[in-house]
Design a protein around this motif. Structure first.
Motif, PDB file in Angstrom:
ATOM      1  N   MET A 124       0.832  -1.202   0.000  1.00 25.98           N
ATOM      2  CA  MET A 124       0.000   0.000   0.000  1.00 25.98           C
ATOM      3  C   MET A 124       0.869   1.254   0.000  1.00 25.98           C
ATOM      4  SD  MET A 124      -3.046  -1.473   0.255  1.00 25.98           S
ATOM      5  CE  MET A 124      -4.221  -0.276   0.873  1.00 25.98           C
ATOM      6  N   LEU A 125       0.448   2.226  -0.798  1.00 23.72           N
ATOM      7  CA  LEU A 125       1.108   3.527  -0.837  1.00 23.72           C
ATOM      8  C   LEU A 125       0.087   4.608  -0.491  1.00 23.72           C
ATOM      9  CD1 LEU A 125       3.082   3.318  -4.216  1.00 23.72           C
ATOM     10  CD2 LEU A 125       3.805   2.513  -1.956  1.00 23.72           C
ATOM     11  N   SER A 126       0.547   5.639   0.191  1.00 27.73           N
ATOM     12  CA  SER A 126      -0.249   6.834   0.429  1.00 27.73           C
ATOM     13  C   SER A 126       0.424   7.972  -0.321  1.00 27.73           C
ATOM     14  CB  SER A 126      -0.328   7.146   1.928  1.00 27.73           C
ATOM     15  OG  SER A 126      -1.101   8.302   2.158  1.00 27.73           O
ATOM     16  N   LEU A 127      -0.272   8.552  -1.282  1.00 26.93           N
ATOM     17  CA  LEU A 127       0.330   9.532  -2.180  1.00 26.93           C
ATOM     18  C   LEU A 127      -0.444  10.839  -2.153  1.00 26.93           C
ATOM     19  CD1 LEU A 127       0.977   7.227  -5.277  1.00 26.93           C
ATOM     20  CD2 LEU A 127       2.570   7.801  -3.434  1.00 26.93           C
ATOM     21  N   GLY A 128       0.294  11.935  -2.258  1.00 22.78           N
ATOM     22  CA  GLY A 128      -0.322  13.250  -2.271  1.00 22.78           C
ATOM     23  C   GLY A 128      -0.585  13.739  -0.867  1.00 22.78           C
ATOM     24  N   GLY A 129      -1.638  14.516  -0.712  1.00 22.65           N
ATOM     25  CA  GLY A 129      -1.964  15.071   0.591  1.00 22.65           C
ATOM     26  C   GLY A 129      -1.566  16.530   0.695  1.00 22.65           C
ATOM     27  N   VAL A 130      -2.190  17.213   1.624  1.00 28.81           N
ATOM     28  CA  VAL A 130      -2.033  18.663   1.721  1.00 28.81           C
ATOM     29  C   VAL A 130      -0.603  19.080   2.026  1.00 28.81           C
ATOM     30  CG1 VAL A 130      -2.657  18.736   4.173  1.00 28.81           C
ATOM     31  CG2 VAL A 130      -3.080  20.736   2.712  1.00 28.81           C
ATOM     32  N   HIS A 131       0.130  18.274   2.795  1.00 30.82           N
ATOM     33  CA  HIS A 131       1.481  18.694   3.178  1.00 30.82           C
ATOM     34  C   HIS A 131       2.450  18.636   2.003  1.00 30.82           C
ATOM     35  CE1 HIS A 131       0.282  19.116   7.307  1.00 30.82           C
ATOM     36  NE2 HIS A 131      -0.152  17.871   7.351  1.00 30.82           N
ATOM     37  N   HIS A 132       2.225  17.685   1.085  1.00 27.82           N
ATOM     38  CA  HIS A 132       3.053  17.666  -0.122  1.00 27.82           C
ATOM     39  C   HIS A 132       2.588  18.722  -1.124  1.00 27.82           C
ATOM     40  CE1 HIS A 132       5.356  14.189   1.064  1.00 27.82           C
ATOM     41  NE2 HIS A 132       4.257  13.491   1.281  1.00 27.82           N
ATOM     42  N   LEU A 133       1.291  18.984  -1.168  1.00 24.65           N
ATOM     43  CA  LEU A 133       0.776  19.975  -2.116  1.00 24.65           C
ATOM     44  C   LEU A 133       1.189  21.395  -1.729  1.00 24.65           C
ATOM     45  CD1 LEU A 133      -2.826  18.608  -2.755  1.00 24.65           C
ATOM     46  CD2 LEU A 133      -1.053  18.908  -4.490  1.00 24.65           C
ATOM     47  N   THR A 134       1.107  21.718  -0.443  1.00 24.88           N
ATOM     48  CA  THR A 134       1.318  23.110  -0.034  1.00 24.88           C
ATOM     49  C   THR A 134       2.376  23.291   1.046  1.00 24.88           C
ATOM     50  OG1 THR A 134      -0.404  23.011   1.680  1.00 24.88           O
ATOM     51  CG2 THR A 134      -1.098  23.591  -0.546  1.00 24.88           C
ATOM     52  N   GLY A 135       2.833  22.202   1.665  1.00 27.40           N
ATOM     53  CA  GLY A 135       3.733  22.353   2.801  1.00 27.40           C
ATOM     54  C   GLY A 135       5.206  22.297   2.464  1.00 27.40           C
ATOM     55  N   GLY A 136       5.539  21.962   1.209  1.00 26.05           N
ATOM     56  CA  GLY A 136       6.944  21.869   0.825  1.00 26.05           C
ATOM     57  C   GLY A 136       7.325  22.965  -0.152  1.00 26.05           C
ATOM     58  N   SER A 137       8.275  22.654  -1.012  1.00 21.68           N
ATOM     59  CA  SER A 137       8.713  23.631  -2.009  1.00 21.68           C
ATOM     60  C   SER A 137       7.663  23.765  -3.108  1.00 21.68           C
ATOM     61  CB  SER A 137      10.037  23.187  -2.637  1.00 21.68           C
ATOM     62  OG  SER A 137       9.856  22.010  -3.414  1.00 21.68           O
ATOM     63  N   LYS A 138       7.802  24.839  -3.910  1.00 21.26           N
ATOM     64  CA  LYS A 138       6.879  25.032  -5.024  1.00 21.26           C
ATOM     65  C   LYS A 138       6.975  23.868  -6.004  1.00 21.26           C
ATOM     66  CE  LYS A 138       6.269  29.176  -6.523  1.00 21.26           C
ATOM     67  NZ  LYS A 138       6.428  30.493  -7.188  1.00 21.26           N
ATOM     68  N   LYS A 139       8.199  23.371  -6.248  1.00 27.28           N
ATOM     69  CA  LYS A 139       8.353  22.251  -7.176  1.00 27.28           C
ATOM     70  C   LYS A 139       7.689  20.995  -6.626  1.00 27.28           C
ATOM     71  CE  LYS A 139      11.719  19.413  -9.669  1.00 27.28           C
ATOM     72  NZ  LYS A 139      13.144  19.072  -9.864  1.00 27.28           N
ATOM     73  N   GLU A 140       7.858  20.740  -5.330  1.00 24.13           N
ATOM     74  CA  GLU A 140       7.211  19.565  -4.736  1.00 24.13           C
ATOM     75  C   GLU A 140       5.702  19.636  -4.902  1.00 24.13           C
ATOM     76  OE1 GLU A 140       6.448  17.560  -0.331  1.00 24.13           O
ATOM     77  OE2 GLU A 140       8.189  18.871  -0.628  1.00 24.13           O
ATOM     78  N   GLY A 141       5.123  20.812  -4.673  1.00 22.48           N
ATOM     79  CA  GLY A 141       3.684  20.962  -4.828  1.00 22.48           C
ATOM     80  C   GLY A 141       3.219  20.719  -6.249  1.00 22.48           C
ATOM     81  N   ARG A 142       3.969  21.247  -7.223  1.00 23.57           N
ATOM     82  CA  ARG A 142       3.569  21.080  -8.619  1.00 23.57           C
ATOM     83  C   ARG A 142       3.709  19.635  -9.073  1.00 23.57           C
ATOM     84  NH1 ARG A 142       6.522  26.447 -11.214  1.00 23.57           N
ATOM     85  NH2 ARG A 142       4.920  27.954 -10.598  1.00 23.57           N
ATOM     86  N   VAL A 143       4.825  18.992  -8.695  1.00 22.74           N
ATOM     87  CA  VAL A 143       5.022  17.598  -9.083  1.00 22.74           C
ATOM     88  C   VAL A 143       3.962  16.720  -8.432  1.00 22.74           C
ATOM     89  CG1 VAL A 143       6.570  15.606  -8.875  1.00 22.74           C
ATOM     90  CG2 VAL A 143       7.484  17.835  -9.566  1.00 22.74           C
TER      91      VAL A 143
END
Length: 540
Positions: A200-219
């Motif tokens: 099982m994988l958990s992918l995405g989520g608010v912290h990756h979308l908005t809590g990291g760098s701009k590139k992390e959020g876009r990717v």
């Protein structure tokens, strides 16, 4: 993105107020749907632009161009929704999805036959959003189901709090639990708890979308969009495997396409096939990363009256015939790191074992199997597997389900979605928990998690193609529909003045179209999906 073939918009517009230019492919439209008059003009906006207020970015869009999300455009000074609204037909026998143009009048009545059921269901795919949140949902549609007056509140939600849970049917070692999952080098999720026969994988989520760098959020946002739209995504796991996953397709692990999900753990496999092995073998070892089974020690072998073979196996004994940690996790036999099954055998007790004993070693999928016979020194030697035993190995494979990647979207329906249904949003939440409201996503049944709020989970394979979009905040755009009786909608304080009959929606489109035809596509209902106007499924 739409692909229906009329003249494409040229490119994205620049977003004012200091935001970056957003690059991407352009969109096309099958006769775009006008959404509404543009928002009040900003003093800083050029006269040839209109402002889109469909999300917080507030793109200022030049003539003939799309906004940063590829979903809205400026056509002759009017704000249009590029993609058509998706309708679901109650029929399940249509073949390919088609874009259907609409002519008003008698045809509208034909589309809503008087058989006490609505043959079409308006989904949130292409419907537009409620932003800036104070306005009713784009469609609040009345219809009948089995003689009952129904209302469906239809919108596209802008989800920052959302993720994908990916179930990968394989025993292969993908990576240590809690390891980072990366896409294009950026962390986009993690490995979570393995389940029976699946990683099982958990992918995405608010912290990756908005809590990291701009590139992390876009990717992260691009990865989530592709997953939701049933496209292949390449991922790597720190300390583990590389993956290619796509909803409803076999996963590819380290370049090898998976074929089978295991029939059970090693112990369960022993129990299932013990009677079929009885009389044809002296010992069976089912190699498994979780529980490796040894037939003659196992309760199944004892109940059949089998004599112990004297085989000594590595690992930590759990209960008779069940062993933990016989090897490290890996991509070899039974999800372990071994390629030679004899690596987990310490030897044979000479006081018990005898020359000529017949031993089958097999994996939990039947993909690996080897037959041995003990020589005079009690050393197992490879030998020709008897046909009767080979048939049992083949039956293990027959009982393994095909290996698939299953992608589940999880989103929290917040204030804006609920405000689009009622001026008192908590009443919608309560009505859902009381099973007065059926929640669907693109017409597909959604499971509503227990506890506070409206947290929905849906299998993307049961949703229409191209159900998901994005906005560059970044966030995911996903369809959601709330269906209930007219009385229930009145009780929860719904926007009664915004209700429109289905026939009227079909004939005239959204209320703010001022008579322009509705651009839509109609799909056959997924055969596994119940009709959305029925009773909601049991909640947890």
């Amino acid at each position: 993105m739409s692909s229906y073939g009329t003249p494409p918009m040229t490119e994205h517009t620049k977003v004012d107020f200091g935001a970056d230019r957003v690059d991407g492919a352009t969109a096309t439209t099958p006769g775009p749907t006008v959404l509404e008059k543009a928002a009040p003009r900003s003093e800083r906006m050029a006269v040839n632009k209109i402002e889109c207020n469909a999300c917080p970015v507030l793109c200022q869009i030049s003539e003939g161009r799309t906004g940063a999300c590829d979903r809205y455009a400026n056509a002759d000074g009017r704000l249009i929704r590029v993609d058509p609204v998706c309708f679901v037909s109650r029929a399940t026998d249509a073949t390919e999805p088609t874009a259907i143009g609409f002519s008003a009048g008698a045809d509208a009545q034909a589309q809503t036959s008087a058989d006490n059921s609505a043959p079409l269901f308006v989904t949130g795919v292409g419907a537009s959003s409620t932003y800036p949140d104070y306005k009713p949902a784009p469609f609040i549609v009345s219809s009948q189901h089995e003689g009952v007056d129904m209302v469906t509140v239809v919108t596209e939600g802008i989800f920052s709090y959302c993720s994908f849970k990916v179930k990968i049917d394989t025993d292969r070692f993908l990576g240590p639990e809690q390891s980072n999952v990366r896409c294009h080098g950026e962390i986009v999720g993690h490995v979570t708890t393995a389940e029976y026969g699946s990683q099982m994988l958990s992918l995405g989520g608010v912290h990756h979308l908005t809590g990291g760098s701009k590139k992390e959020g876009r990717v992260t946002c691009d990865m989530m969009l592709a997953l939701g739209n049933k496209e292949a995504v390449e991922l790597t796991i720190d300390g583990g495997a590389s993956l290619v996953i796509r909803a409803g397709a076999a996963p590819v692990v380290d370049g090898v396409e998976e074929r089978r999900m295991r029939v059970g753990c090693g112990s369960a496999t022993i129990g299932i096939f013990a009677k079929q092995w009885f009389g044809h073998v002296d010992e069976v070892v089912v190699v498994d990363d979780h529980i490796t089974g040894v037939l003659t020690e196992h309760q199944a072998g004892r109940c059949l009256g089998m004599t112990r073979s004297g085989l000594k196996i590595r690992g930590r004994k759990s209960t008779p015939g069940r062993y933990f940690q016989v090897a490290n996790p890996g991509t070899g036999w039974g999800g372990t790191d071994i390629q030679d099954p004899l690596a987990i055998v310490e030897g044979f007790d000479p006081a018990v074992a005898r020359p000529g004993m017949r031993i089958l070693m097999v994996s939990t999928t039947g993909e690996h199997a080897q037959w041995y016979e003990l020589d005079s020194d009690l050393v197992p030697r490879p030998a020709q597997m008897p046909d009767t035993v080979r048939q049992t190995v083949e039956r293990i494979g027959e009982n393994c389900e095909p290996s698939l990647a299953t992608v589940l979207f999880i989103g929290g329906a917040g204030g804006s979605l609920r405000a689009g249904a009622t001026e008192n949003p908590v009443r919608l939440t309560r009505a859902i928990k009381e099973r007065l409201v059926n929640v669907t996503c693109g017409g597909a049944p959604a499971y509503v998690w227990p506890g506070g709020g409206i947290t929905v989970m849906v299998d993307v394979a049961r949703m229409p193609d191209r159900s998901f979009g994005t906005v560059p905040t970044p966030a995911i755009v996903a369809p959601i529909e709330f269906s209930m009786t007219l009385d229930a909608y009145r009780e929860l304080g719904g926007h009664m003045d915004a209700i429109r009959p289905l026939a009227d929606v079909l004939a005239h489109g959204p209320e703010h179209l001022e008579g322009a035809p509705l651009a839509r596509r109609t799909l056959a209902r997924h055969p596994d999906n119940p009709w959305p106007l029925g009773m909601p499924p049991m909640l947890g």
